[in-house]
Design a protein around this motif. Structure first.
Motif, PDB file in Angstrom:
ATOM      1  N   SER A 141       3.655  12.673  11.514  1.00  0.00           N
ATOM      2  CA  SER A 141       3.918  11.277  11.912  1.00  0.00           C
ATOM      3  C   SER A 141       3.387  10.312  10.856  1.00  0.00           C
ATOM      4  N   LEU A 142       2.209  10.638  10.299  1.00  0.00           N
ATOM      5  CA  LEU A 142       1.658   9.792   9.244  1.00  0.00           C
ATOM      6  C   LEU A 142       2.579   9.790   8.025  1.00  0.00           C
ATOM      7  N   VAL A 143       3.056  10.983   7.662  1.00  0.00           N
ATOM      8  CA  VAL A 143       3.983  11.088   6.520  1.00  0.00           C
ATOM      9  C   VAL A 143       5.241  10.266   6.800  1.00  0.00           C
ATOM     10  N   PHE A 144       5.732  10.391   8.020  1.00  0.00           N
ATOM     11  CA  PHE A 144       6.951   9.649   8.401  1.00  0.00           C
ATOM     12  C   PHE A 144       6.733   8.136   8.244  1.00  0.00           C
ATOM     13  N   ALA A 145       5.625   7.628   8.797  1.00  0.00           N
ATOM     14  CA  ALA A 145       5.354   6.189   8.754  1.00  0.00           C
ATOM     15  C   ALA A 145       5.159   5.718   7.317  1.00  0.00           C
ATOM     16  N   VAL A 146       4.422   6.497   6.523  1.00  0.00           N
ATOM     17  CA  VAL A 146       4.152   6.092   5.132  1.00  0.00           C
ATOM     18  C   VAL A 146       5.451   6.070   4.333  1.00  0.00           C
ATOM     19  N   VAL A 147       6.273   7.108   4.485  1.00  0.00           N
ATOM     20  CA  VAL A 147       7.544   7.155   3.729  1.00  0.00           C
ATOM     21  C   VAL A 147       8.458   6.012   4.155  1.00  0.00           C
ATOM     22  N   VAL A 177       7.721   2.975   5.670  1.00  0.00           N
ATOM     23  CA  VAL A 177       7.253   1.637   5.270  1.00  0.00           C
ATOM     24  C   VAL A 177       7.114   1.545   3.755  1.00  0.00           C
ATOM     25  N   GLY A 178       6.495   2.582   3.154  1.00  0.00           N
ATOM     26  CA  GLY A 178       6.317   2.582   1.700  1.00  0.00           C
ATOM     27  C   GLY A 178       7.652   2.518   0.980  1.00  0.00           C
ATOM     28  N   LEU A 205      10.410   1.112   1.999  1.00  0.00           N
ATOM     29  CA  LEU A 205      10.944  -0.258   2.097  1.00  0.00           C
ATOM     30  C   LEU A 205      10.250  -1.194   1.097  1.00  0.00           C
ATOM     31  N   VAL A 206       8.929  -1.024   0.984  1.00  0.00           N
ATOM     32  CA  VAL A 206       8.184  -1.871   0.036  1.00  0.00           C
ATOM     33  C   VAL A 206       8.620  -1.560  -1.392  1.00  0.00           C
ATOM     34  N   LEU A 207       8.687  -0.261  -1.714  1.00  0.00           N
ATOM     35  CA  LEU A 207       9.089   0.126  -3.073  1.00  0.00           C
ATOM     36  C   LEU A 207      10.498  -0.367  -3.400  1.00  0.00           C
ATOM     37  N   GLU A 208      11.357  -0.314  -2.403  1.00  0.00           N
ATOM     38  CA  GLU A 208      12.735  -0.773  -2.593  1.00  0.00           C
ATOM     39  C   GLU A 208      12.768  -2.250  -2.993  1.00  0.00           C
ATOM     40  N   ARG A 209      11.890  -3.077  -2.326  1.00  0.00           N
ATOM     41  CA  ARG A 209      11.825  -4.510  -2.643  1.00  0.00           C
ATOM     42  C   ARG A 209      11.333  -4.698  -4.072  1.00  0.00           C
ATOM     43  N   ILE A 210      10.365  -3.806  -4.461  1.00  0.00           N
ATOM     44  CA  ILE A 210       9.796  -3.952  -5.810  1.00  0.00           C
ATOM     45  C   ILE A 210      10.830  -3.536  -6.866  1.00  0.00           C
ATOM     46  N   ALA A 211      11.541  -2.428  -6.585  1.00  0.00           N
ATOM     47  CA  ALA A 211      12.509  -1.903  -7.560  1.00  0.00           C
ATOM     48  C   ALA A 211      13.638  -2.891  -7.810  1.00  0.00           C
ATOM     49  N   GLY A 212      14.047  -3.628  -6.791  1.00  0.00           N
ATOM     50  CA  GLY A 212      15.095  -4.658  -6.957  1.00  0.00           C
ATOM     51  C   GLY A 212      16.485  -4.063  -6.922  1.00  0.00           C
ATOM     52  N   ALA A 213      16.998  -3.567  -8.064  1.00  0.00           N
ATOM     53  CA  ALA A 213      18.377  -3.038  -8.111  1.00  0.00           C
ATOM     54  C   ALA A 213      18.484  -1.963  -9.188  1.00  0.00           C
ATOM     55  N   GLY A 214      19.648  -1.334  -9.222  1.00  0.00           N
ATOM     56  CA  GLY A 214      19.919  -0.368 -10.289  1.00  0.00           C
ATOM     57  C   GLY A 214      19.515   1.058  -9.935  1.00  0.00           C
ATOM     58  N   THR A 215      19.265   1.854 -10.983  1.00  0.00           N
ATOM     59  CA  THR A 215      18.990   3.284 -10.824  1.00  0.00           C
ATOM     60  C   THR A 215      17.692   3.523 -10.058  1.00  0.00           C
ATOM     61  N   ALA A 216      16.670   2.712 -10.351  1.00  0.00           N
ATOM     62  CA  ALA A 216      15.365   2.878  -9.681  1.00  0.00           C
ATOM     63  C   ALA A 216      15.535   2.759  -8.175  1.00  0.00           C
ATOM     64  N   LEU A 217      16.338   1.764  -7.778  1.00  0.00           N
ATOM     65  CA  LEU A 217      16.562   1.534  -6.340  1.00  0.00           C
ATOM     66  C   LEU A 217      17.252   2.753  -5.731  1.00  0.00           C
ATOM     67  N   THR A 218      18.300   3.234  -6.413  1.00  0.00           N
ATOM     68  CA  THR A 218      19.047   4.382  -5.904  1.00  0.00           C
ATOM     69  C   THR A 218      18.129   5.597  -5.756  1.00  0.00           C
ATOM     70  N   GLY A 269      13.638   5.706  14.307  1.00  0.00           N
ATOM     71  CA  GLY A 269      13.251   5.046  13.063  1.00  0.00           C
ATOM     72  C   GLY A 269      14.239   5.333  11.958  1.00  0.00           C
ATOM     73  N   PHE A 270      14.702   6.585  11.880  1.00  0.00           N
ATOM     74  CA  PHE A 270      15.653   6.968  10.834  1.00  0.00           C
ATOM     75  C   PHE A 270      16.987   6.235  11.004  1.00  0.00           C
ATOM     76  N   VAL A 271      17.442   6.107  12.241  1.00  0.00           N
ATOM     77  CA  VAL A 271      18.697   5.371  12.503  1.00  0.00           C
ATOM     78  C   VAL A 271      18.543   3.911  12.068  1.00  0.00           C
ATOM     79  N   GLY A 272      17.388   3.340  12.383  1.00  0.00           N
ATOM     80  CA  GLY A 272      17.120   1.943  11.967  1.00  0.00           C
ATOM     81  C   GLY A 272      17.214   1.824  10.463  1.00  0.00           C
ATOM     82  N   LEU A 273      16.653   2.815   9.769  1.00  0.00           N
ATOM     83  CA  LEU A 273      16.686   2.776   8.311  1.00  0.00           C
ATOM     84  C   LEU A 273      18.105   2.904   7.779  1.00  0.00           C
TER      85      LEU A 273
END
Lengths: 619, 240
Positions: free
Chosen positions: A11-17, A19-20, A22-35, A77-81
């Motif tokens: 459950s901890l792994v699930f929550a970290v992956v 939320v983390g 989503l945060v990383l996605e915002r930081i990456a912005g766009a392009g290959t990193a995002l994908t 949670g996965f469906v929401g994602l």
């Protein structure tokens, strides 16, 4: 629960992956990193879900139930994602077109569902794990406890979702109630007198569309003003419906009031939107009176003497602090349909006062007048002239000027250590006299009716004394007196010393004398301080009415005296006495009352106390 | 109804001892000092400005008062060991939370009522509408209600009164500082943080005499969520 069978780590792994990611996605912005991030996150979450499904299949009894609920939370949670991903850049690439374009409604639904599903997943999961952790060493799993935790989490999640939704709806509704101070001014006493004194019809045309809020307020004002005033004719028109009438009156839009009398015309623009027209409506009486005076009464000329260091007369000498001017006083005069003209030697004061002078005003001179000028002024007064004299204690000797008026100017500073206006919170503030002691003379009739509501401020004033042998026929009235604790501060230390008597010194005097061949005779008003008419002080209600009443009496229009109605917010003037009162009331009195009540209540209860059982246990 | 019974018992507890009166008197005195020193100011301020300043400072005192009032609500029972007695009585957890909260709210309302003479003084000397005063007090009561509910939640979480005060203060400060987060984050998070801000986003309109539905909804919903959470914390003893 056996720790080996716990879903806590997963459950901890699930929550970290989740939320983390989503945060990383915002930081990456766009392009290959995002994908790469989206792919990694999705794969990891799928692995977690798969692992949980496997563990559930292997488990039995209560442990199986716990795994099932944890798996359910993961799936939600996965469906929401997935809903979130469908709207992201990657989703657009996968679907071929943006969801907001292909299916805008679905896009909105998924936008709203995504955070809701995340909350519905993570919150129950957290409480479920907390409950399971509490049973980690228990030999038998109590699924009821885990069930309670899960439902508690679900309930809290639903409350959060409901709250955010309700907040969103309330924000979108954007309903507002404005309870701040706003009122349209009512017709004041002075404006009513002006209207009732009309001897010819005066036409007022209101240009407003039907059912307009501002139009209704203005119409209501004129309905009240028109009572008992047959010469006032009010008409309401819509400029869009009657363009030719509007053009005749020089109007091209609605939201305008036109005052016309014969060829004379004055326009008052109020506007159509209530929010913008507020200020105008609050001082409507003032604005209407200004226009009425222009249309209904002849223009008079007030001459302000120049060349003797008067206020508003040139710039200060280098190194000197400039004295406040009298721009606001001039503005006030113009609003009363009075034309202000300068009068010095260049304008002929050395020989005579112009014949069209309604009033001659001498405001704060710092140099003596020439003998020729004094002669011209005396001659003017002897013919029934009107003189307005505001002096300064720092000025020269004004004896030659005031002698024919039967008074003597005591040019020594007055001070008061009990009632004064605070400005700098220094001892010198004691020279800022405040008084509300008025006589019933017509030159202060409005002030007398307002009494303590409109104290007048004199910032460094001298006083007057009546001469022992004034000219015959002179009528002298002390219209404004200082507070009785005022003393002549001879040594300027703002403290009462020996020989500095406390008295209600005369600050303003009204003088008149009947003149043969003149209807109303000579009139003069002398003031102990010209600061009372200066910029910055004049906006004080008392000072404004002192200037207005003086002008009206000097021009023989004292019948118009009366308060102008204004609903504008006013500054709170507080004298030292009021300061002290407010301080004690707010800091000491109220807390003392609360403590007193507390003491009384607790003491009374203490006195009542519990009853002591009689000896021997008898009841 | 059982919640009302608990509330009555709690209010009686406040009134029976002098400490409640001392708290109100001290906060009133400090509020009065601020009113004289800052709201009235040195220069002649317009009455609406003075009133707005009064509500500005009073909002701070209301939050502080809420922390003091709420810290004892549930934490005191836990500290004194009387909470199990309440659990064993025939009342539901939500009645306990609601009763305690209502008592605190009544006490806060009494404090606010005691400050009423200050705007009335402004009303006598200047031009302000009753509506403006009503709006300001509605804002203070709503802000106090929300802060008190958060305090009740904090009190339910804590083992003693001091911890309750610290937890409540932390939560309230976090909610107040949401406006800072709103400034440094991007949409849609900035909108969420902005809407969550306890003071900056929702109280100033009340100060100016404006009542926005969204501000009323925010304070009521925050109160509801916090009280719901406090009830859940009490209920958690069944599954923890």
């Amino acid at each position: 629960m056996n720790p080996r069978g716990s879903s806590l780590v997963l459950s901890l792994v699930f929550a970290v992956v989740l939320v983390g990611g989503l945060v990383l996605e915002r930081i990456a912005g766009a392009g290959t990193a995002l994908t790469a991030i989206v792919v990694a996150r999705t794969v990891l979450l799928l692995a977690v879900v798969g692992w949980a499904a496997t563990r559930m299949a292997q488990a039995s009894g209560g442990r199986k139930v716990l795994w099932r609920w944890a798996l359910l939370c993961y799936v939600v949670g996965f469906v929401g994602l997935l809903l979130y991903t469908a709207q992201s850049e990657l989703g657009t690439r996968l679907l071929g077109t943006a969801l907001s374009q292909s299916s805008p409604k679905l896009a909105v639904v998924s936008q709203a569902l995504f955070p809701a599903l995340l909350v519905l997943s993570l919150l129950p999961l957290a409480l479920l794990e907390a409950s399971a952790a509490a049973m980690a060493r228990a030999p038998v799993l109590e699924t009821e406890r885990a069930h309670g935790a899960l439902f508690s989490g679900l309930g809290t999640a639903f409350v959060l979702i409901f709250s955010f939704s309700a907040m969103y709806v309330a924000t979108q509704l954007d309903k507002t109630w404005d309870l701040s101070y706003f009122r349209t001014a009512k017709p004041g006493e002075s404006t009513r007198k002006l209207i009732q004194g009309l001897n010819e019809p005066l036409q007022v045309t209101l240009f407003f569309p039907p059912a307009n809020e501002v139009g209704e307020a203005v119409a209501q004002y004129f309905r009240e003003l028109g009572q008992d005033a047959p010469q006032l004719q009010v008409e309401r028109l819509d400029q869009a419906v009657e363009p030719s009438r509007a053009r005749t009156l020089g109007v091209s839009t609605n939201g305008v009031v036109v005052f016309s009398r014969g060829e004379q015309r004055e326009v008052l623009t109020v506007g159509l939107e209530i929010d913008r027209a507020r200020g105008q409506l609050q001082r409507l009486d003032q604005e209407v009176q200004k226009r009425l005076l222009t249309v209904a009464r002849p223009r008079r000329v007030l001459y302000l003497t120049t060349g003797h260091g008067e206020r508003g007369d040139g710039k200060a000498a280098p190194g000197e602090t400039p004295r406040p001017g009298i721009g606001q006083l001039k503005e006030l005069m113009r609003a009363q349909n009075v034309e202000v003209q300068p009068l010095g030697v260049a304008e002929g004061l050395g020989s005579e006062v112009p014949r069209d002078a309604a009033v001659v005003a001498i405001i704060g001179p710092t140099k003596e007048f020439l003998q020729e000028e004094i002669n011209a002024l005396r001659e003017y007064l002897n013919k029934g002239g009107r003189l307005w004299l505001a002096l300064e204690p720092e000025g020269p000797s004004y004896d030659a000027l005031v002698e024919p008026l039967g008074v003597r100017y005591v040019n020594t500073l007055l001070a008061n250590d009990q009632v004064y206006f605070r400005a700098t919170r220094q001892q010198s503030d004691r020279a800022n006299l405040a008084t509300a002691a008025y006589s019933s003379h017509p030159s202060v009739s409005t002030l007398a009716s307002l009494g303590g509501q409109a104290p007048v401020a004199f910032l460094g004033s001298g006083a007057f004394e009546t001469r022992s042998n004034p000219q015959q026929g002179l009528g002298l009235d002390v219209s404004v007196r200082a507070h009785e604790a005022t003393f002549v501060d001879k040594n300027r230390n703002f403290t009462e010393d020996e020989g500095e008597d406390r008295r209600a010194w005369p600050l303003v005097m009204a003088i008149d004398k009947p003149i043969q061949g003149s209807k109303e005779g000579m009139r003069a008003v002398v003031m102990g301080d010209s600061d009372a008419l200066a910029d910055g002080v004049l906006p004080n209600l008392g000072n404004a009415y002192l200037a207005l009443d003086t002008l009206r009496w000097l021009t023989g229009e004292e019948a118009l005296a009366g308060a102008v109605s204004s609903e504008e917010d006013v500054p709170i003037q507080h004298t030292r006495e009021q300061d002290v009162l407010w301080f004690y009331a707010t800091v000491l009195l109220a807390p003392a009352v609360v403590l007193g009540v507390g003491f009384f209540v607790t003491r009374r209860r203490g006195k009542r106390g519990p009853r002591v059982a009689p000896e021997g246990g008898a009841r | 109804m059982k919640a009302l019974l608990i509330a009555r018992r709690e209010i009686a507890g406040y009134l029976r001892t002098l400490s409640g009166y001392i708290i109100v008197a001290v906060i009133l005195a400090v509020n009065g000092l601020f009113f004289n020193a800052f709201a009235l100011g040195k220069a002649a301020e317009r009455s609406a400005t003075v009133l707005s300043n009064f509500f500005y400072y009073s909002s701070g005192f209301t939050i502080v008062a809420s922390v003091f009032i709420s810290m004892r609500l549930l934490a005191e029972e836990r500290q004194a060991g009387t909470l199990p007695l309440l659990y064993s009585s025939p009342v539901r957890d939500r009645d306990i939370v609601l009763g305690k909260y209502l008592a605190g709210l009544a006490f806060l309302a009494v404090y606010l009522l005691c400050t009423l003479y200050m705007p009335l003084l402004v009303m006598v000397h200047g031009k302000v509408s009753v509506g403006h005063i009503v709006a300001g007090y509605a804002g203070l009561l709503l802000l106090g209600s929300a802060s008190l509910a958060v305090g009740t939640f904090g009190s339910a979480l804590a083992k003693n009164q001091l911890m309750a005060a610290i937890i409540t203060a932390c939560m309230l400060v976090a909610l107040i500082l949401c406006w800072l987060l709103a400034r440094i984050t991007e949409q849609p998070l900035s909108s969420v943080f902005s809407a969550l801000s306890l003071w900056n986003q929702h109280f100033p309109p009340f100060q100016a005499g404006l009542v926005h539905l969204r501000d009323v909804a925010y304070y009521l919903l925050l109160t509801y969520v916090a009280l719901f959470a406090a009830t859940r914390v009490l209920e958690a003893r069944r599954w923890r």
